[in-house]
Design a protein around this motif. Structure first.
Motif, PDB file in Angstrom:
ATOM      1  N   LEU A  29       5.235   9.785   7.459  1.00  7.36           N
ATOM      2  CA  LEU A  29       4.621  10.280   6.225  1.00  7.36           C
ATOM      3  C   LEU A  29       3.338   9.513   5.908  1.00  7.36           C
ATOM      4  CD1 LEU A  29       4.775  12.177   3.823  1.00  7.36           C
ATOM      5  CD2 LEU A  29       6.232  10.493   2.649  1.00  7.36           C
ATOM      6  N   LYS A  30       3.332   8.215   6.167  1.00  4.89           N
ATOM      7  CA  LYS A  30       2.134   7.410   5.930  1.00  4.89           C
ATOM      8  C   LYS A  30       0.984   7.883   6.813  1.00  4.89           C
ATOM      9  CE  LYS A  30       2.320   2.934   5.249  1.00  4.89           C
ATOM     10  NZ  LYS A  30       2.603   1.487   5.407  1.00  4.89           N
ATOM     11  N   ARG A  64      -0.386  11.178   5.572  1.00  2.00           N
ATOM     12  CA  ARG A  64      -1.255  10.947   4.413  1.00  2.00           C
ATOM     13  C   ARG A  64      -2.604  10.399   4.841  1.00  2.00           C
ATOM     14  NH1 ARG A  64       3.336   8.082   0.566  1.00  2.00           N
ATOM     15  NH2 ARG A  64       4.251  10.020  -0.276  1.00  2.00           N
ATOM     16  N   HIS A  85      -4.698  13.142   6.320  1.00  2.00           N
ATOM     17  CA  HIS A  85      -5.237  13.946   5.216  1.00  2.00           C
ATOM     18  C   HIS A  85      -6.425  13.239   4.572  1.00  2.00           C
ATOM     19  CE1 HIS A  85      -5.435  15.385   0.995  1.00  2.00           C
ATOM     20  NE2 HIS A  85      -5.195  16.563   1.564  1.00  2.00           N
ATOM     21  N   ALA A  86      -6.324  11.905   4.411  1.00  2.00           N
ATOM     22  CA  ALA A  86      -7.419  11.130   3.823  1.00  2.00           C
ATOM     23  C   ALA A  86      -8.668  11.195   4.695  1.00  2.00           C
ATOM     24  CB  ALA A  86      -6.986   9.679   3.621  1.00  2.00           C
ATOM     25  N   HIS A 125     -10.206  14.508   4.241  1.00  2.00           N
ATOM     26  CA  HIS A 125     -10.907  14.552   2.957  1.00  2.00           C
ATOM     27  C   HIS A 125     -12.246  13.827   3.052  1.00  2.00           C
ATOM     28  CE1 HIS A 125     -11.263  15.078  -1.320  1.00  2.00           C
ATOM     29  NE2 HIS A 125     -11.339  13.774  -1.543  1.00  2.00           N
ATOM     30  N   LYS A 145      -7.960   5.074  -2.607  1.00  2.00           N
ATOM     31  CA  LYS A 145      -6.824   5.895  -2.183  1.00  2.00           C
ATOM     32  C   LYS A 145      -6.382   5.548  -0.761  1.00  2.00           C
ATOM     33  CE  LYS A 145      -7.888   9.796  -5.221  1.00  2.00           C
ATOM     34  NZ  LYS A 145      -8.373  11.197  -5.323  1.00  2.00           N
ATOM     35  N   THR A 146      -7.348   5.256   0.115  1.00  2.00           N
ATOM     36  CA  THR A 146      -7.014   4.921   1.499  1.00  2.00           C
ATOM     37  C   THR A 146      -6.291   3.584   1.583  1.00  2.00           C
ATOM     38  OG1 THR A 146      -8.923   6.193   2.283  1.00  2.00           O
ATOM     39  CG2 THR A 146      -7.942   4.630   3.829  1.00  2.00           C
ATOM     40  N   ILE A 184      -2.739   4.111   0.736  1.00  2.00           N
ATOM     41  CA  ILE A 184      -2.001   4.768   1.814  1.00  2.00           C
ATOM     42  C   ILE A 184      -1.582   3.770   2.888  1.00  2.00           C
ATOM     43  CG2 ILE A 184      -2.208   6.396   3.745  1.00  2.00           C
ATOM     44  CD1 ILE A 184      -3.996   8.114   1.890  1.00  2.00           C
TER      45      ILE A 184
END
Length: 247
Positions: free
Chosen positions: A3-4, A7, A10-11, A14, A41-42, A45
């Motif tokens: 999951l990490k 994410r 996805h980062a 983005h 945000k990164t 994560i």
């Protein structure tokens, strides 16, 4: 763990959207805000929590060009500094070839330098001068290489030439990675030896969390200094700050 990584992917996606789609429509100030937000945000994560041991620069000073210099432990250092003061970074030329990160770095205007080439160092000074002239802060790691974070190696002086030429302040700061439970020095983020970027990334992601202690020192005026004396003064400041973080 999966999951990490999802994410993080996805980062990265983005980041490409911000840099190639959003950036052309944004003002300089909004670009800096976007970089700061993405970096925060990164870090969350990948499991890095920034802990300020001294008050970071106020947001109203974001438009004042400065040269930020810090000790160098990891590629994570750049993300941490971007959360404090979004900047144009100086990086070794090898970063260009890093997967995904190299493309993001180029799109962010990172100044690449081959530290063994005098002509590359001269271009670096010119590129830094251009960034300062256009109102950006510039950040770099004058040690020239990363370490475990115990001490600060001597600073190379080339980086400070632009600060003197443009009469801008130098903002020294220190970073120390620690274990959240014990407060002891944590080497999980240290980008040293033969470790590659992907391996280092996995090492950080697999950790149970890392605190990045940051101490932002008093700004230094270049007035009356040569690049060597300014480098020495900056080194002394960062070393003293690292000692405070280690106490």
């Amino acid at each position: 763990m999966l999951l990490k990584y999802l994410r993080l992917i996805h980062a990265f996606g983005h980041a490409f959207w911000i840099l190639w789609i959003k950036f052309p429509k944004l003002s300089k100030e909004r670009k800096l805000e976007a970089i700061k937000d993405w970096s925060q945000k990164t870090l969350k994560i990948i499991g890095i929590q920034v802990v300020h041991e001294a008050t970071p620069p106020q947001t109203e000073s974001i438009n004042i060009p400065r040269l930020l210099v810090a000790n160098h432990v990891s590629w994570v250092d750049a993300l941490i500094i971007q959360t404090i003061q979004p900047s144009i970074f100086i990086a070794k030329s090898e970063v260009r070839s890093w997967p995904i990160v190299g493309s993001i770095a180029k799109a962010c205007g990172v100044v690449f330098v081959d530290r063994g080439s005098p002509s590359s160092a001269r271009r670096m000074v010119d590129d830094v001068s251009s960034a300062l002239h256009h109102g950006y802060c510039v950040a770099g790691f004058p040690e020239g290489t990363s370490s475990e974070g115990h001490v600060v190696s001597l600073f190379h002086a080339n980086l400070f030439e632009a600060a003197i030429n443009h009469n801008i302040q130098v903002q020294p700061l220190a970073i120390r990675y620690t274990n959240p439970q014990t407060g002891a020095l944590c080497l999980k983020a240290a980008f040293i030896g033969d470790i590659g970027f992907v391996q280092s990334l996995h090492q950080v992601m697999a950790s149970s969390g890392i605190h990045a202690k940051v101490h932002v020192g008093a700004p230094l005026s270049p007035e009356g200094h040569s690049r060597r004396t300014l480098a020495h003064l900056s080194h002394k400041s960062v070393s003293s700050q690292l000692e405070l973080l280690s106490a």
